[in-house]
Design a protein around this motif. Structure first.
Motif, short mmCIF file in Angstrom:
data_model
loop_
_atom_site.label_atom_id
_atom_site.label_comp_id
_atom_site.label_asym_id
_atom_site.label_seq_id
_atom_site.Cartn_x
_atom_site.Cartn_y
_atom_site.Cartn_z
N PRO A 178 -56.07 46.86 69.81
CA PRO A 178 -55.27 45.72 70.28
C PRO A 178 -55.81 45.10 71.56
O PRO A 178 -56.32 45.79 72.44
N ALA A 179 -55.69 43.78 71.64
CA ALA A 179 -56.06 43.06 72.85
C ALA A 179 -55.03 43.33 73.95
O ALA A 179 -53.87 43.63 73.68
N TYR A 180 -55.48 43.19 75.19
CA TYR A 180 -54.59 43.35 76.33
C TYR A 180 -53.97 42.00 76.68
O TYR A 180 -54.63 40.97 76.62
N ASP A 181 -52.71 42.04 77.09
CA ASP A 181 -52.02 40.85 77.58
C ASP A 181 -51.94 40.91 79.09
O ASP A 181 -51.88 42.00 79.69
N ALA A 209 -62.52 43.20 78.53
CA ALA A 209 -61.88 41.91 78.79
C ALA A 209 -60.76 42.04 79.82
O ALA A 209 -60.59 41.18 80.69
N ALA A 210 -60.01 43.14 79.75
CA ALA A 210 -58.93 43.36 80.72
C ALA A 210 -59.48 43.54 82.12
O ALA A 210 -58.95 42.98 83.09
N VAL A 211 -60.55 44.32 82.25
CA VAL A 211 -61.15 44.55 83.56
C VAL A 211 -61.74 43.25 84.12
O VAL A 211 -61.60 42.95 85.31
N ALA A 212 -62.38 42.46 83.26
CA ALA A 212 -62.94 41.18 83.71
C ALA A 212 -61.85 40.25 84.22
O ALA A 212 -62.04 39.49 85.18
N SER A 213 -60.68 40.31 83.60
CA SER A 213 -59.57 39.44 83.98
C SER A 213 -58.84 39.94 85.22
O SER A 213 -58.48 39.16 86.11
N GLN A 214 -58.63 41.25 85.28
CA GLN A 214 -57.75 41.82 86.30
C GLN A 214 -58.48 42.27 87.55
O GLN A 214 -57.92 42.24 88.66
N GLY A 215 -59.70 42.73 87.38
CA GLY A 215 -60.45 43.31 88.49
C GLY A 215 -60.90 44.71 88.16
O GLY A 215 -60.58 45.25 87.10
#
Length: 481
Positions: A155-158, A462-468
């Motif tokens: 699943p993708a992260y929101d 993708a989550a790390v790229a978005s969140q830090g």
């Protein structure tokens, strides 16, 4: 023709295999067992599994209770110095999604199939609580695709904002589903013994909506205010007495409180010097409840251990000259508090202080402190004396300090919740221990489970790229200051 002949044989073989599978399926059915899960059993199991991990070792004792400086470690001090393996934060994730959310999803399906909206409402409330624990620990998490794991194996992260907004929608839907005049439910181990338990679930739902509204208040104040306006219009109210606190009450072994279970065989935790010093400074009557007297006589009877020490330095304070957490919290039947009356009042006080409601912030704050003391049986006389102290009285010019410090004290034992409130309100002011390893910083999130990097790498990246950076020091969206 040869090819056609082989194809016909292959087709016949497949039909034979399919037929055998159907026959085996019928043969292997248990005539004495249910082929369809029962919502009452699922509800009990999912609630207990989540309470155990929420109140247990990995997420509470070895992490958030240390981060919020409620507890400290006198042995095996790596967690108190913020040294963790990549597998350290697996439990909340795996239990939350599999034993918690997965079962609550199934209850929702069964509720729709059986026409019992109260099961659906309760499952939505508890599922929202689990999702909130996950996002407040890790940040961006799978939400939309996680409710249909059969379709989405990776699943993708929101984003945290999207998760919070979705949870507010879910809790509004839960309010609509919960019907005190509707069908009864079984397996309710939070309010099941109370008369009018569905009405209490409606109050719990609203109190959780209020909690989440304040989580987003620094980022999305208009949305937060709208949530509170909706709650007022709904009219079901909030948790309004200590007897209405949402909590999981444990029984005796083997189903005792996880804290009790650990102290049966281990002795590596002490109460933190940070909170002991604060309780002494305020002459707080909860000190003998939160802490045990030292085994050997000491001048003050209660001695907290500083956080973040090397093993030798920590043990040098003496096992018999430092205080364990209080016997109340080490008792087999001690409850895992999910959302207390006191917290609901503190939240209402903050909402009023922010101008989201027209209630009296100072009065609600005083009621909150009173409820927090009554929760542990403190006498009315001692409460009045405590409230009269200038250091306890409400300061309208700095509501975050007044509410933050008293709420931190009130949430003792609720490591994940106390840690989140400290991150959000920035009070009390905490400092890492002398041997801490984060360059003068305290942890503000859990790192993602190592298994995500292996089993769900694309979504993880993708989550790390978005969140830090996937680090203990990366601030989450709700943590503004």
């Amino acid at each position: 023709m040869k090819f056609k002949y082989i194809t016909i044989l292959s087709g016949a073989a497949l039909l034979s295999v399919a037929s055998c599978k159907k026959e085996l399926s019928r043969i292997n059915q248990n005539p004495n067992g249910s082929e369809v899960a029962q919502p009452d059993y699922l509800l009990t199991a999912a609630t207990k599994a989540t309470a155990d991990t929420y109140w247990g070792v990995a997420n509470n004792m070895d992490a958030s209770l240390l981060f919020a400086q409620y507890w400290s470690k006198i042995q095996y001090t790596d967690p108190d110095r913020y040294i963790y393996a990549s597998s350290a934060f697996e439990e909340l994730w795996t239990t939350g999604y599999t034993k918690g959310i997965g079962n609550f999803n199934e209850i929702i399906k069964l509720a729709d199939a059986q026409g019992n909206s109260n099961y659906k409402g309760v499952a939505l409330v508890l599922r929202s609580w689990v999702f909130s624990l996950l996002t407040e620990a890790y940040g961006n998490i799978p939400y939309k695709q996680s409710v249909n794991i059969d379709q989405y194996l990776t699943p993708a992260y929101d984003s945290q904002k999207d998760v919070y907004f979705a949870l507010l929608d879910d809790l509004k839907a839960a309010q609509a589903a919960l019907n005190p005049s509707g069908k009864a439910i079984g397996g309710d181990v939070i309010y099941g013994k109370a008369a009018g338990n569905i009405a209490l679930w409606k109050k719990f739902a609203n109190s959780l909506r209020l909690r989440i509204a304040l989580r987003i208040a620094d980022r999305e104040p208009a949305k937060a205010k709208q949530v509170l306006d909706d709650i007022k219009t709904d009219g079901s109210g909030y948790i309004s007495a200590n007897a209405e606190t949402a909590q999981f009450v444990y029984v005796n072994s083997p189903n005792q409180n996880p804290v009790s279970n650990l102290f049966d065989t281990r002795d590596d935790y002490r109460i933190s010097k940070t909170i002991v010093d604060k309780l002494f400074a305020l002459n707080d009557p909860r000190l003998p409840i939160y802490a045990s007297k030292t085994q050997d006589a000491t001048p003050q009877n209660y001695v907290g251990l500083p956080n973040g020490l090397l093993v030798g330095d920590a043990s040098g304070y003496g096992f018999t000259k430092t205080s364990k957490p209080g016997t109340y919290f080490r008792g087999a039947n001690a409850p895992a508090v999910i959302l207390s009356y006191a917290e609901s009042l503190f939240d209402r006080a903050e909402a009023a202080a922010r101008g989201f409601t027209t209630e009296d912030a100072a009065s609600l704050y005083q009621q909150a402190v009173t409820a927090a003391l009554l929760q542990y049986g403190v006498s009315a006389t001692d409460i009045a004396t405590y409230l009269a102290q200038p250091a306890v009285q409400y300061d309208a010019s700095n509501y975050k300090k007044s509410i933050g410090e008293q709420k931190w004290i009130a949430l003792f034992g609720q490591g994940l919740e106390g840690w989140t409130e400290w991150r959000r309100l920035d009070y009390p002011v905490l400092q890492p221990g002398p041997a801490a390893t984060l360059n003068g910083k305290l942890p503000v999130r859990f790192i993602y489970p190592g298994s995500e990097q292996t089993l769900n790498k694309t979504s993880y990246n993708a989550a790390v790229a978005s969140q830090g950076a996937d680090a203990l020091t990366t601030k989450l969206w709700f943590d503004v200051n």
